[in-house]
Write a protein that holds these residues in place. Sequence first.
Motif, mmCIF file in Angstrom:
data_model
loop_
_atom_site.group_PDB
_atom_site.id
_atom_site.type_symbol
_atom_site.label_atom_id
_atom_site.label_comp_id
_atom_site.label_asym_id
_atom_site.label_seq_id
_atom_site.Cartn_x
_atom_site.Cartn_y
_atom_site.Cartn_z
ATOM 1 N N GLU A 1 -6.756 -4.976 4.607
ATOM 2 C CA GLU A 1 -6.795 -4.515 6.150
ATOM 3 C C GLU A 1 -5.518 -4.500 6.828
ATOM 4 O OE1 GLU A 1 -10.257 -6.437 7.868
ATOM 5 O OE2 GLU A 1 -11.586 -5.088 6.841
ATOM 6 N N ASP A 2 -4.751 -5.516 6.458
ATOM 7 C CA ASP A 2 -3.482 -5.886 7.165
ATOM 8 C C ASP A 2 -2.517 -4.765 6.681
ATOM 9 O OD1 ASP A 2 -4.341 -7.739 8.893
ATOM 10 O OD2 ASP A 2 -3.243 -9.535 7.534
ATOM 11 N N ILE A 3 -2.522 -4.427 5.460
ATOM 12 C CA ILE A 3 -1.572 -3.098 4.763
ATOM 13 C C ILE A 3 -2.621 -1.845 4.923
ATOM 14 C CG2 ILE A 3 -0.433 -4.725 3.534
ATOM 15 C CD1 ILE A 3 -2.059 -3.389 0.922
ATOM 16 N N ASN A 4 -3.555 -1.912 5.896
ATOM 17 C CA ASN A 4 -4.137 -0.483 6.134
ATOM 18 C C ASN A 4 -4.755 0.055 5.106
ATOM 19 O OD1 ASN A 4 -2.913 -0.301 8.832
ATOM 20 N ND2 ASN A 4 -1.030 0.007 7.989
ATOM 21 N N LEU A 5 -5.249 -0.663 4.266
ATOM 22 C CA LEU A 5 -6.526 -0.028 3.336
ATOM 23 C C LEU A 5 -7.865 0.064 3.828
ATOM 24 C CD1 LEU A 5 -5.865 -2.076 -0.040
ATOM 25 C CD2 LEU A 5 -5.289 0.185 0.315
ATOM 26 N N ASP A 6 -8.336 1.137 3.360
ATOM 27 C CA ASP A 6 -9.913 1.208 4.088
ATOM 28 C C ASP A 6 -10.853 0.470 3.141
ATOM 29 O OD1 ASP A 6 -12.376 2.011 5.367
ATOM 30 O OD2 ASP A 6 -11.961 3.886 4.891
ATOM 31 N N ILE A 7 -10.769 -0.508 3.306
ATOM 32 C CA ILE A 7 -11.472 -1.580 2.083
ATOM 33 C C ILE A 7 -12.795 -0.859 1.798
ATOM 34 C CG2 ILE A 7 -12.431 -3.755 1.717
ATOM 35 C CD1 ILE A 7 -9.601 -3.716 1.826
ATOM 36 N N ARG A 8 -13.727 -0.614 2.866
ATOM 37 C CA ARG A 8 -15.032 -0.402 2.567
ATOM 38 C C ARG A 8 -15.140 1.282 2.124
ATOM 39 N NH1 ARG A 8 -18.804 -4.786 3.947
ATOM 40 N NH2 ARG A 8 -17.555 -6.070 5.266
ATOM 41 N N SER A 9 -14.127 1.837 1.746
ATOM 42 C CA SER A 9 -14.173 3.217 1.506
ATOM 43 C C SER A 9 -14.792 3.675 0.080
ATOM 44 C CB SER A 9 -12.794 3.884 1.699
ATOM 45 O OG SER A 9 -12.034 3.596 0.997
ATOM 46 N N VAL A 10 -14.641 2.661 -0.832
ATOM 47 C CA VAL A 10 -14.974 2.717 -2.142
ATOM 48 C C VAL A 10 -16.320 1.731 -2.420
ATOM 49 C CG1 VAL A 10 -12.742 3.052 -3.047
ATOM 50 C CG2 VAL A 10 -13.515 0.671 -2.918
ATOM 51 N N LYS A 11 -16.935 2.139 -3.550
ATOM 52 C CA LYS A 11 -18.180 1.504 -3.903
ATOM 53 C C LYS A 11 -17.754 0.205 -4.157
ATOM 54 C CE LYS A 11 -21.947 1.767 -6.968
ATOM 55 N NZ LYS A 11 -22.505 2.680 -8.245
ATOM 56 N N PRO A 12 -18.698 -1.129 -3.862
ATOM 57 C CA PRO A 12 -18.539 -2.344 -4.081
ATOM 58 C C PRO A 12 -18.809 -2.742 -5.350
ATOM 59 C CG PRO A 12 -20.275 -2.366 -2.811
ATOM 60 C CD PRO A 12 -19.557 -0.835 -3.056
ATOM 61 N N ILE A 13 -18.055 -3.672 -6.203
ATOM 62 C CA ILE A 13 -18.473 -3.840 -7.691
ATOM 63 C C ILE A 13 -18.638 -5.346 -7.560
ATOM 64 C CG2 ILE A 13 -17.638 -4.180 -10.104
ATOM 65 C CD1 ILE A 13 -15.991 -1.690 -9.358
ATOM 66 N N ASN B 1 0.767 -1.092 -0.019
ATOM 67 C CA ASN B 1 0.031 0.024 -0.162
ATOM 68 C C ASN B 1 0.942 1.295 -0.142
ATOM 69 O OD1 ASN B 1 -1.745 2.058 0.373
ATOM 70 N ND2 ASN B 1 -2.800 1.241 2.234
ATOM 71 N N LYS B 2 1.227 1.750 -1.119
ATOM 72 C CA LYS B 2 2.224 2.787 -1.223
ATOM 73 C C LYS B 2 1.866 3.991 -0.656
ATOM 74 C CE LYS B 2 4.701 5.143 -4.958
ATOM 75 N NZ LYS B 2 5.030 5.284 -6.449
ATOM 76 N N GLY B 3 0.619 4.498 -0.479
ATOM 77 C CA GLY B 3 0.258 5.507 0.443
ATOM 78 C C GLY B 3 0.315 5.589 1.787
ATOM 79 N N ILE B 4 0.570 4.260 2.310
ATOM 80 C CA ILE B 4 0.850 4.107 3.902
ATOM 81 C C ILE B 4 2.180 3.669 4.062
ATOM 82 C CG2 ILE B 4 -0.113 2.981 5.958
ATOM 83 C CD1 ILE B 4 -2.145 5.071 4.742
ATOM 84 N N ARG B 5 2.850 3.365 2.906
ATOM 85 C CA ARG B 5 4.005 2.332 3.047
ATOM 86 C C ARG B 5 4.056 1.228 3.968
ATOM 87 N NH1 ARG B 5 8.633 5.683 1.375
ATOM 88 N NH2 ARG B 5 8.014 7.542 0.613
ATOM 89 N N SER B 6 3.013 0.432 3.524
ATOM 90 C CA SER B 6 2.802 -0.708 4.265
ATOM 91 C C SER B 6 2.922 -2.006 3.256
ATOM 92 C CB SER B 6 1.305 -0.837 4.978
ATOM 93 O OG SER B 6 1.333 -1.988 5.809
ATOM 94 N N SER B 7 3.655 -3.104 3.891
ATOM 95 C CA SER B 7 3.789 -4.189 2.997
ATOM 96 C C SER B 7 3.505 -5.499 3.815
ATOM 97 C CB SER B 7 5.241 -3.934 2.475
ATOM 98 O OG SER B 7 5.502 -5.231 1.751
ATOM 99 N N LEU B 8 2.925 -6.500 2.872
ATOM 100 C CA LEU B 8 2.749 -7.742 3.301
ATOM 101 C C LEU B 8 3.051 -8.902 2.363
ATOM 102 C CD1 LEU B 8 1.303 -8.959 5.898
ATOM 103 C CD2 LEU B 8 -0.717 -9.152 4.434
ATOM 104 N N PRO B 9 3.735 -10.016 2.582
ATOM 105 C CA PRO B 9 3.851 -11.021 1.856
ATOM 106 C C PRO B 9 2.744 -11.727 1.548
ATOM 107 C CG PRO B 9 5.029 -11.316 4.004
ATOM 108 C CD PRO B 9 4.558 -10.022 4.036
ATOM 109 N N PHE B 10 2.362 -12.511 0.807
ATOM 110 C CA PHE B 10 1.228 -13.203 0.605
ATOM 111 C C PHE B 10 1.450 -14.332 -0.477
ATOM 112 C CE2 PHE B 10 0.881 -10.545 -2.971
ATOM 113 C CZ PHE B 10 0.338 -11.234 -3.971
ATOM 114 N N GLN B 11 0.625 -15.484 -0.466
ATOM 115 C CA GLN B 11 0.845 -16.428 -1.596
ATOM 116 C C GLN B 11 -0.280 -16.197 -2.451
ATOM 117 O OE1 GLN B 11 0.601 -20.224 0.666
ATOM 118 N NE2 GLN B 11 2.682 -20.269 0.658
ATOM 119 N N GLY B 12 -0.148 -16.304 -3.658
ATOM 120 C CA GLY B 12 -1.076 -16.033 -4.967
ATOM 121 C C GLY B 12 -1.233 -17.239 -5.865
ATOM 122 N N ILE B 13 -2.351 -17.512 -6.476
ATOM 123 C CA ILE B 13 -2.601 -18.534 -7.252
ATOM 124 C C ILE B 13 -2.945 -17.718 -8.800
ATOM 125 C CG2 ILE B 13 -4.094 -20.113 -8.170
ATOM 126 C CD1 ILE B 13 -4.741 -20.747 -5.104
#
Length: 107
Positions: A33-45, A5-17
């Motif tokens: 949420e672990d990288i401090n995004l306000d998930i529900r601050s945007v309209k859901p799609i 999350n570049k805006g907060i300078r937060s980073s997290l390793p993860f596994q992806g498929i």
Amino acid sequence: MRLDNKGIRSSLPFQGIVDTGADRCLFSADLGEDINLDIRSVKPIPVGGAGKSAVNAYFHPVTLVFDFQGDEFKYTTQAGFVYESSVADMGIGLLGRDGFLDKIESL
């Protein structure tokens, strides 16, 4: 791989498929949420999967960072974060065509 999350300078390793059938990149909302995004601050799609009913995804710009054959690759993309899906249940990243595969065509 790492999710930043570049805006907060937060980073997290993860596994992806990597999922060539997925239109977009989706991640567990917990990862966002672990990288401090306000998930529900945007309209859901609404997004759907094979044989599954649609779930709400909240799209945010993030930076994906990964190593391939000794080189680091880093790019910003729009990723969806979901609370209800197999992606959310497993706590992983689903790397789709738009936002991942389209960025790494040259690898």
